[in-house]
Design a protein around this motif. Structure first.
Motif, PDB file in Angstrom:
ATOM      1  N   ARG A  65       0.840  -1.229   0.058  1.00  0.00           N
ATOM      2  CA  ARG A  65       0.033  -0.136  -0.051  1.00  0.00           C
ATOM      3  C   ARG A  65       0.809   1.264   0.091  1.00  0.00           C
ATOM      4  N   SER A  66       2.031   1.202   0.674  1.00  0.00           N
ATOM      5  CA  SER A  66       2.804   2.475   0.954  1.00  0.00           C
ATOM      6  C   SER A  66       3.575   2.899  -0.565  1.00  0.00           C
ATOM      7  N   GLU A  67       3.661   1.768  -1.221  1.00  0.00           N
ATOM      8  CA  GLU A  67       4.369   1.812  -2.692  1.00  0.00           C
ATOM      9  C   GLU A  67       3.262   2.602  -3.402  1.00  0.00           C
ATOM     10  N   VAL A  68       2.185   1.802  -3.501  1.00  0.00           N
ATOM     11  CA  VAL A  68       0.946   2.493  -4.392  1.00  0.00           C
ATOM     12  C   VAL A  68       0.463   3.979  -4.210  1.00  0.00           C
ATOM     13  N   ASN A  69       0.398   4.290  -2.595  1.00  0.00           N
ATOM     14  CA  ASN A  69       0.211   5.637  -2.268  1.00  0.00           C
ATOM     15  C   ASN A  69       1.408   6.648  -2.826  1.00  0.00           C
ATOM     16  N   ARG A  70       2.747   6.209  -2.691  1.00  0.00           N
ATOM     17  CA  ARG A  70       3.464   7.033  -3.266  1.00  0.00           C
ATOM     18  C   ARG A  70       3.462   7.316  -4.707  1.00  0.00           C
ATOM     19  N   ARG A  71       2.988   6.185  -5.428  1.00  0.00           N
ATOM     20  CA  ARG A  71       2.944   6.520  -7.045  1.00  0.00           C
ATOM     21  C   ARG A  71       1.737   7.117  -7.351  1.00  0.00           C
ATOM     22  N   LEU A  72       0.602   6.990  -6.474  1.00  0.00           N
ATOM     23  CA  LEU A  72      -0.512   7.818  -6.882  1.00  0.00           C
ATOM     24  C   LEU A  72      -0.367   9.350  -6.723  1.00  0.00           C
ATOM     25  N   SER A  73       0.460   9.577  -5.887  1.00  0.00           N
ATOM     26  CA  SER A  73       0.954  10.989  -5.668  1.00  0.00           C
ATOM     27  C   SER A  73       1.447  11.339  -6.971  1.00  0.00           C
ATOM     28  N   VAL A  74       2.468  10.810  -7.457  1.00  0.00           N
ATOM     29  CA  VAL A  74       3.148  11.228  -9.100  1.00  0.00           C
ATOM     30  C   VAL A  74       2.127  11.091  -9.971  1.00  0.00           C
ATOM     31  N   LEU A  75       1.254  10.202  -9.913  1.00  0.00           N
ATOM     32  CA  LEU A  75       0.175  10.122 -11.241  1.00  0.00           C
ATOM     33  C   LEU A  75      -0.753  11.220 -11.055  1.00  0.00           C
ATOM     34  N   VAL A  76      -1.249  11.737  -9.798  1.00  0.00           N
ATOM     35  CA  VAL A  76      -1.919  12.663  -9.565  1.00  0.00           C
ATOM     36  C   VAL A  76      -1.172  14.089 -10.167  1.00  0.00           C
ATOM     37  N   ASP A  77       0.176  14.278  -9.829  1.00  0.00           N
ATOM     38  CA  ASP A  77       0.826  15.392 -10.287  1.00  0.00           C
ATOM     39  C   ASP A  77       0.959  15.452 -11.870  1.00  0.00           C
ATOM     40  N   HIS A  78       0.875  14.221 -12.511  1.00  0.00           N
ATOM     41  CA  HIS A  78       0.964  14.088 -13.778  1.00  0.00           C
ATOM     42  C   HIS A  78      -0.300  14.407 -14.655  1.00  0.00           C
ATOM     43  N   GLY A  79      -1.630  14.339 -13.642  1.00  0.00           N
ATOM     44  CA  GLY A  79      -2.754  14.631 -14.194  1.00  0.00           C
ATOM     45  C   GLY A  79      -3.323  13.079 -14.889  1.00  0.00           C
ATOM     46  N   LEU A  80      -2.872  12.137 -14.361  1.00  0.00           N
ATOM     47  CA  LEU A  80      -3.282  10.763 -14.852  1.00  0.00           C
ATOM     48  C   LEU A  80      -4.390  10.213 -14.041  1.00  0.00           C
ATOM     49  N   VAL A  81      -4.313  10.571 -12.874  1.00  0.00           N
ATOM     50  CA  VAL A  81      -5.210  10.186 -11.646  1.00  0.00           C
ATOM     51  C   VAL A  81      -5.689  11.199 -10.733  1.00  0.00           C
ATOM     52  N   GLU A  82      -6.838  11.357 -10.530  1.00  0.00           N
ATOM     53  CA  GLU A  82      -7.586  12.528  -9.791  1.00  0.00           C
ATOM     54  C   GLU A  82      -7.805  11.849  -8.396  1.00  0.00           C
ATOM     55  N   ARG A  83      -7.472  12.874  -7.400  1.00  0.00           N
ATOM     56  CA  ARG A  83      -7.891  12.653  -5.956  1.00  0.00           C
ATOM     57  C   ARG A  83      -9.292  13.022  -5.775  1.00  0.00           C
ATOM     58  N   VAL A  84     -10.465  11.907  -5.718  1.00  0.00           N
ATOM     59  CA  VAL A  84     -11.648  12.356  -5.444  1.00  0.00           C
ATOM     60  C   VAL A  84     -12.233  13.179  -4.111  1.00  0.00           C
ATOM     61  N   LYS A  85     -11.319  12.341  -2.984  1.00  0.00           N
ATOM     62  CA  LYS A  85     -11.402  12.991  -1.610  1.00  0.00           C
ATOM     63  C   LYS A  85     -10.281  12.100  -1.104  1.00  0.00           C
ATOM     64  N   ARG A  86      -9.972  12.526   0.316  1.00  0.00           N
ATOM     65  CA  ARG A  86      -8.640  12.170   0.792  1.00  0.00           C
ATOM     66  C   ARG A  86      -8.799  10.259   0.782  1.00  0.00           C
ATOM     67  N   GLY A  87      -7.951   9.869   0.440  1.00  0.00           N
ATOM     68  CA  GLY A  87      -7.933   8.533   0.334  1.00  0.00           C
ATOM     69  C   GLY A  87      -8.707   7.689  -0.864  1.00  0.00           C
ATOM     70  N   TYR A  88      -9.061   8.440  -1.780  1.00  0.00           N
ATOM     71  CA  TYR A  88      -9.830   7.810  -2.938  1.00  0.00           C
ATOM     72  C   TYR A  88      -9.388   8.492  -4.363  1.00  0.00           C
ATOM     73  N   TYR A  89      -9.338   7.601  -5.169  1.00  0.00           N
ATOM     74  CA  TYR A  89      -8.880   8.063  -6.577  1.00  0.00           C
ATOM     75  C   TYR A  89      -9.525   7.510  -7.583  1.00  0.00           C
TER      76      TYR A  89
END
Length: 76
Positions: free
Chosen positions: A33-57
């Motif tokens: 989970r920690s690895e996924v969480n780190r990568r989600l932040s990068v994906l959000v920064d690149h506009g590939l993933v959106e953080r819907v609300k805290r902890g949900y993408y």
């Protein structure tokens, strides 16, 4: 960007069609989970993933285009 886990995260979000947490994604792609969480932040920064609300993408339209091969990763 451009790590193998990134594609797996995007595929999990795209195929589910749901808003997912890092824990659910990690479970389904057999990663920490920690690895996924780190990568989600990068994906959000690149506009590939959106953080819907805290902890949900969710995947963005740009993320869908990337998975379809319609977007050059170097352009991100």
């Amino acid at each position: 960007m451009q790590m193998p886990i990134d594609d797996r995260i995007l595929e999990a979000l795209a195929t589910s069609g749901l808003v997912l947490s890092p824990s659910v994604i990690a479970f389904n792609i057999d990663k920490a989970r920690s690895e996924v969480n780190r990568r989600l932040s990068v994906l959000v920064d690149h506009g590939l993933v959106e953080r819907v609300k805290r902890g949900y993408y969710t995947i963005t339209e740009t993320g869908e285009q990337y998975l379809a091969g319609d977007l050059d990763p170097e352009e991100l």
